[in-house]
Design a protein around this motif. Structure first.
Motif, PDB file in Angstrom:
ATOM      1  N   GLU A   1      13.882   2.932   1.392  1.00 32.83           N
ATOM      2  CA  GLU A   1      13.222   4.212   1.603  1.00 32.83           C
ATOM      3  C   GLU A   1      11.830   4.253   0.957  1.00 32.83           C
ATOM      4  O   GLU A   1      11.522   5.141   0.150  1.00 32.83           O
ATOM      5  N   PRO A   2      10.961   3.303   1.340  1.00 31.59           N
ATOM      6  CA  PRO A   2       9.629   3.238   0.727  1.00 31.59           C
ATOM      7  C   PRO A   2       8.704   4.338   1.238  1.00 31.59           C
ATOM      8  O   PRO A   2       8.920   4.909   2.308  1.00 31.59           O
ATOM      9  N   ASP A   3       7.658   4.576   0.456  1.00 31.04           N
ATOM     10  CA  ASP A   3       6.617   5.471   0.947  1.00 31.04           C
ATOM     11  C   ASP A   3       5.470   4.609   1.477  1.00 31.04           C
ATOM     12  O   ASP A   3       5.583   3.381   1.560  1.00 31.04           O
ATOM     13  N   GLU A   4       4.375   5.238   1.818  1.00 31.95           N
ATOM     14  CA  GLU A   4       3.269   4.522   2.454  1.00 31.95           C
ATOM     15  C   GLU A   4       2.573   3.540   1.520  1.00 31.95           C
ATOM     16  O   GLU A   4       1.761   2.730   1.967  1.00 31.95           O
ATOM     17  N   ALA A   5       2.868   3.574   0.236  1.00 30.52           N
ATOM     18  CA  ALA A   5       2.288   2.605  -0.691  1.00 30.52           C
ATOM     19  C   ALA A   5       2.641   1.181  -0.273  1.00 30.52           C
ATOM     20  O   ALA A   5       1.855   0.255  -0.485  1.00 30.52           O
TER      21      ALA A   5
ATOM     22  N   LEU B   1       7.252 -11.238   2.717  1.00 32.35           N
ATOM     23  CA  LEU B   1       8.561 -10.966   3.294  1.00 32.35           C
ATOM     24  C   LEU B   1       9.095  -9.684   2.667  1.00 32.35           C
ATOM     25  O   LEU B   1       9.218  -9.598   1.439  1.00 32.35           O
ATOM     26  N   VAL B   2       9.387  -8.698   3.494  1.00 29.04           N
ATOM     27  CA  VAL B   2       9.930  -7.428   3.033  1.00 29.04           C
ATOM     28  C   VAL B   2      11.364  -7.323   3.529  1.00 29.04           C
ATOM     29  O   VAL B   2      11.638  -7.581   4.706  1.00 29.04           O
ATOM     30  N   VAL B   3      12.272  -6.960   2.646  1.00 28.17           N
ATOM     31  CA  VAL B   3      13.648  -6.693   3.048  1.00 28.17           C
ATOM     32  C   VAL B   3      13.843  -5.181   3.061  1.00 28.17           C
ATOM     33  O   VAL B   3      13.780  -4.526   2.019  1.00 28.17           O
ATOM     34  N   ASP B   4      14.037  -4.647   4.268  1.00 29.55           N
ATOM     35  CA  ASP B   4      14.380  -3.238   4.436  1.00 29.55           C
ATOM     36  C   ASP B   4      15.862  -3.124   4.131  1.00 29.55           C
ATOM     37  O   ASP B   4      16.706  -3.550   4.915  1.00 29.55           O
TER      38      ASP B   4
ATOM     39  N   GLU C   1      16.234   5.009  10.234  1.00 30.30           N
ATOM     40  CA  GLU C   1      15.207   5.320  11.238  1.00 30.30           C
ATOM     41  C   GLU C   1      14.050   6.150  10.699  1.00 30.30           C
ATOM     42  O   GLU C   1      12.938   6.061  11.212  1.00 30.30           O
ATOM     43  N   ASN C   2      14.282   6.969   9.691  1.00 32.20           N
ATOM     44  CA  ASN C   2      13.203   7.794   9.152  1.00 32.20           C
ATOM     45  C   ASN C   2      12.070   6.967   8.552  1.00 32.20           C
ATOM     46  O   ASN C   2      10.981   7.491   8.321  1.00 32.20           O
ATOM     47  N   TYR C   3      12.308   5.695   8.299  1.00 31.62           N
ATOM     48  CA  TYR C   3      11.312   4.820   7.667  1.00 31.62           C
ATOM     49  C   TYR C   3      10.805   3.746   8.619  1.00 31.62           C
ATOM     50  O   TYR C   3      10.048   2.869   8.213  1.00 31.62           O
ATOM     51  N   ALA C   4      11.190   3.832   9.873  1.00 40.25           N
ATOM     52  CA  ALA C   4      10.804   2.813  10.859  1.00 40.25           C
ATOM     53  C   ALA C   4       9.288   2.691  10.978  1.00 40.25           C
ATOM     54  O   ALA C   4       8.767   1.573  11.109  1.00 40.25           O
ATOM     55  N   ASP C   5       8.552   3.801  10.925  1.00 45.02           N
ATOM     56  CA  ASP C   5       7.094   3.743  11.056  1.00 45.02           C
ATOM     57  C   ASP C   5       6.464   2.947   9.920  1.00 45.02           C
ATOM     58  O   ASP C   5       5.491   2.216  10.133  1.00 45.02           O
ATOM     59  N   ILE C   6       7.005   3.089   8.727  1.00 41.83           N
ATOM     60  CA  ILE C   6       6.464   2.325   7.592  1.00 41.83           C
ATOM     61  C   ILE C   6       6.693   0.839   7.801  1.00 41.83           C
ATOM     62  O   ILE C   6       5.779   0.029   7.635  1.00 41.83           O
ATOM     63  N   PHE C   7       7.892   0.455   8.206  1.00 40.39           N
ATOM     64  CA  PHE C   7       8.171  -0.969   8.406  1.00 40.39           C
ATOM     65  C   PHE C   7       7.413  -1.524   9.608  1.00 40.39           C
ATOM     66  O   PHE C   7       6.999  -2.691   9.593  1.00 40.39           O
ATOM     67  N   ASP C   8       7.179  -0.699  10.634  1.00 44.71           N
ATOM     68  CA  ASP C   8       6.344  -1.133  11.755  1.00 44.71           C
ATOM     69  C   ASP C   8       4.920  -1.416  11.279  1.00 44.71           C
ATOM     70  O   ASP C   8       4.304  -2.415  11.675  1.00 44.71           O
ATOM     71  N   ALA C   9       4.388  -0.554  10.424  1.00 45.44           N
ATOM     72  CA  ALA C   9       3.037  -0.759   9.887  1.00 45.44           C
ATOM     73  C   ALA C   9       2.978  -2.017   9.019  1.00 45.44           C
ATOM     74  O   ALA C   9       1.990  -2.751   9.039  1.00 45.44           O
ATOM     75  N   VAL C  10       4.042  -2.279   8.272  1.00 45.42           N
ATOM     76  CA  VAL C  10       4.114  -3.500   7.456  1.00 45.42           C
ATOM     77  C   VAL C  10       4.067  -4.731   8.364  1.00 45.42           C
ATOM     78  O   VAL C  10       3.372  -5.708   8.075  1.00 45.42           O
ATOM     79  N   ARG C  11       4.797  -4.676   9.476  1.00 50.72           N
ATOM     80  CA  ARG C  11       4.759  -5.785  10.442  1.00 50.72           C
ATOM     81  C   ARG C  11       3.354  -5.973  11.012  1.00 50.72           C
ATOM     82  O   ARG C  11       2.927  -7.092  11.250  1.00 50.72           O
ATOM     83  N   GLU C  12       2.648  -4.870  11.247  1.00 45.75           N
ATOM     84  CA  GLU C  12       1.273  -4.947  11.746  1.00 45.75           C
ATOM     85  C   GLU C  12       0.351  -5.619  10.739  1.00 45.75           C
ATOM     86  O   GLU C  12      -0.714  -6.116  11.114  1.00 45.75           O
ATOM     87  N   ASN C  13       0.734  -5.634   9.477  1.00 42.05           N
ATOM     88  CA  ASN C  13      -0.029  -6.330   8.434  1.00 42.05           C
ATOM     89  C   ASN C  13       0.358  -7.807   8.357  1.00 42.05           C
ATOM     90  O   ASN C  13       0.041  -8.473   7.376  1.00 42.05           O
TER      91      ASN C  13
END
Length: 103
Positions: A10-14, A30-33, A38-50
């Motif tokens: 449950e990370p924030d945008e940091a 490598l990030v382990v979610d 689902e409430n955090y999917a946008d953050i992990f999508d942005a991490v993938r974009e990085n």
């Protein structure tokens, strides 16, 4: 290239900014979610974009299990790797400090 492992629940945008800065320091990330949902999917999508790799647990299993998952991923996907550094996803570790640790 060094690999940085980040367990995240449950990370924030940091986490997004952290992965950007780590990639800027030429780290593989490598990030382990750990079952954030689902409430955090946008953050992990942005991490993938990085250009970070994200491995997902379907339910929260705890930080220890997230680290074990990451280490297993490293051994299977980077058999010639020299090592890893773990950092927290809340951006308390500066990428330059992470670089110093690897050196």
């Amino acid at each position: 290239m060094d690999l940085v492992l980040i367990p995240a629940y449950e990370p924030d945008e940091a986490l997004i900014g952290l992965t950007q800065r780590l990639r800027g320091e030429n780290f593989s990330v490598l990030v382990v979610d750990d079952g954030s949902g689902e409430n955090y999917a946008d953050i992990f999508d942005a991490v993938r974009e990085n250009d970070a790799t994200v491995v997902t647990h379907l339910k929260n299993r705890g930080k220890g299990a997230a680290l074990k998952t990451a280490f297993t991923w490293f051994l299977e996907n980077r058999p010639d790797g020299l090592g890893v550094v773990t950092v927290d996803g809340d951006d308390q570790h500066h990428p330059a400090d992470t670089r110093n640790c690897t050196e």
